[in-house]
Design an enzyme around this catalytic site. Structure first.
Site, PDB file in Angstrom:
ATOM      1  N   ASP A   1      -9.897   0.452 -24.887  1.00 25.33           N
ATOM      2  CA  ASP A   1      -9.590   0.343 -22.957  1.00 25.33           C
ATOM      3  C   ASP A   1      -9.332   2.153 -22.213  1.00 25.33           C
ATOM      4  OD1 ASP A   1      -9.445  -1.990 -23.777  1.00 25.33           O
ATOM      5  OD2 ASP A   1      -7.802  -1.901 -21.813  1.00 25.33           O
TER       6      ASP A   1
ATOM      7  N   GLU B   1       2.861  -7.229   8.479  1.00 26.37           N
ATOM      8  CA  GLU B   1       2.976  -6.181   7.696  1.00 26.37           C
ATOM      9  C   GLU B   1       3.872  -5.517   7.066  1.00 26.37           C
ATOM     10  OE1 GLU B   1       1.178  -4.173   9.946  1.00 26.37           O
ATOM     11  OE2 GLU B   1       0.107  -5.742  10.707  1.00 26.37           O
TER      12      GLU B   1
ATOM     13  N   ARG C   1      -2.627  -8.994 -20.189  1.00 26.65           N
ATOM     14  CA  ARG C   1      -3.462  -9.628 -22.066  1.00 26.65           C
ATOM     15  C   ARG C   1      -2.676  -7.804 -22.702  1.00 26.65           C
ATOM     16  NH1 ARG C   1      -6.220  -4.866 -21.494  1.00 26.65           N
ATOM     17  NH2 ARG C   1      -8.743  -5.326 -22.109  1.00 26.65           N
TER      18      ARG C   1
ATOM     19  N   PRO D   1       0.483  -0.915   0.137  1.00 27.45           N
ATOM     20  CA  PRO D   1      -0.069   0.285   0.067  1.00 27.45           C
ATOM     21  C   PRO D   1       1.016   1.779   0.013  1.00 27.45           C
ATOM     22  CG  PRO D   1      -0.552  -2.004   2.044  1.00 27.45           C
ATOM     23  CD  PRO D   1       0.710  -2.142   1.004  1.00 27.45           C
TER      24      PRO D   1
HETATM   25  C1  ABV Z   1       0.870  -6.169  -0.273  1.00 32.08           C
HETATM   26  N1  ABV Z   1      -2.616  -4.404   0.754  1.00 32.08           N
HETATM   27  S1  ABV Z   1      -1.308  -4.602  -1.696  1.00 32.08           S
HETATM   28  C2  ABV Z   1       1.177  -6.681   0.982  1.00 32.08           C
HETATM   29  N2  ABV Z   1      -2.979  -2.537  -0.616  1.00 32.08           N
HETATM   30  C3  ABV Z   1      -0.016  -6.455   2.046  1.00 32.08           C
HETATM   31  C4  ABV Z   1      -1.191  -5.821   1.891  1.00 32.08           C
HETATM   32  C5  ABV Z   1      -1.187  -4.969   0.930  1.00 32.08           C
HETATM   33  C6  ABV Z   1      -0.695  -5.557  -0.070  1.00 32.08           C
HETATM   34  C7  ABV Z   1      -2.314  -3.642  -0.620  1.00 32.08           C
END
Ligand code: ABV
Length: 261
Positions: A172, A115, A157, A88
């Site tokens: 697209d 984490e 794709r 994230p």
């Molecule tokens: C990778 N949440 S990508 C690992 N949106 C853990 C949580 C996570 C990702 C994302």
């Protein structure tokens, strides 16, 4: 293209046997290898995580299994893949990024859980291969696996030969240059009336100029409604007088709907 995926849940990747990506694999356009991170542990419990230095909630993935895994899958003396790490806190994954990645010879996806992965793993990997830490959006998953499935489909794709003619990438919503990056409008097929709902008459008219204009109107309206920030990014000269009138009708740029309203 070769794809390696390292995860503690290799079973997550069963969908890559199916549909478009499954077919691309069977025809040899995609060579996918999924690896269990725990095969690079050496203790009886196959431990991949530990408590975070500095305290705090949750667990962090230990660097040693990741170091061995990356050495095995991307040997330091061989050609380096691009390492892609979903997190994230990464850069937003976009269609443009998918297109760049589709042009790579070899991608290596590292799926974190808990984490995250001890930061030294990406730091060290970056000394010998290009690394992209990428985010799919502002939400938190339980791990990187589903994010990798999303990226592999978006990238796969775009590899020449993977999409048939019936599909095709050109219009697209986010294809570079497609409709100057407006969202796509609504689509219809037979029957012409369904549950008392008629297909918009213009689409049956055979007037291709009028149809193109109507579709653009719909695209502008939908973009103003759902993604007004995309309109802000359009070069003003891409909007003609009719476009500007359609947008004025939607209330753009004064529209601003959000969950607080
Ligand atoms: C990778 N949440 S990508 C690992 N949106 C853990 C949580 C996570 C990702 C994302």
């Amino acid at each position: 293209m070769r794809l390696d995926i390292i995860s503690i849940f290799p079973e997550y990747f069963a969908p890559l046997d199916v549909s478009l990506i499954g077919k691309a694999r069977r025809t040899g356009l995609l060579d996918v290898h999924v690896h269990d991170l725990r095969s690079w542990t050496h203790d009886r419990h196959r431990t991949v995580d530990d408590t975070p230095y500095g305290g705090g909630p949750g667990m962090v993935m230990k660097p040693e299994p990741w170091g061995e895994a990356l050495d095995a899958v991307a040997p330091p003396d061989g050609p380096a893949p691009r390492l892609v790490v979903p997190t994230p806190s990464g850069r937003p994954f976009t269609q443009a990024m998918a297109a760049e990645m589709a042009a790579e010879e070899h991608l290596l996806f590292a799926c974190g859980r808990y984490e995250g992965i001890d930061s030294r793993v990406v730091q060290e990997a970056a000394t010998r291969m290009p690394v992209s830490e990428v985010s799919l959006g502002d939400f938190v998953l339980a791990g990187g696996e589903v994010a990798v499935l999303v990226m592999v489909e978006a990238i796969g794709r775009l590899i020449p030969g993977v999409l048939g003619n019936a599909e095709s990438v050109a219009d697209d919503s986010f294809a570079p240059g497609a409709m100057e990056s407006l969202l796509e409008g609504p689509v219809f097929t037979k029957p012409p009336v369904w549950r008392e709902r008629a297909v918009p008459e213009i689409l049956l008219s055979g007037n291709h100029g009028a149809i193109a204009r109507w579709r653009r109107d719909q695209a502008l309206r939908r973009t103003a409604e759902n993604r007004p920030e995309l309109l802000g990014r359009l070069a003003p000269e891409t909007l003609d007088k009719h476009d500007r009138k359609i947008l004025a009708d939607t209330g753009f740029p004064e529209h601003g709907e959000d969950m607080a309203n």
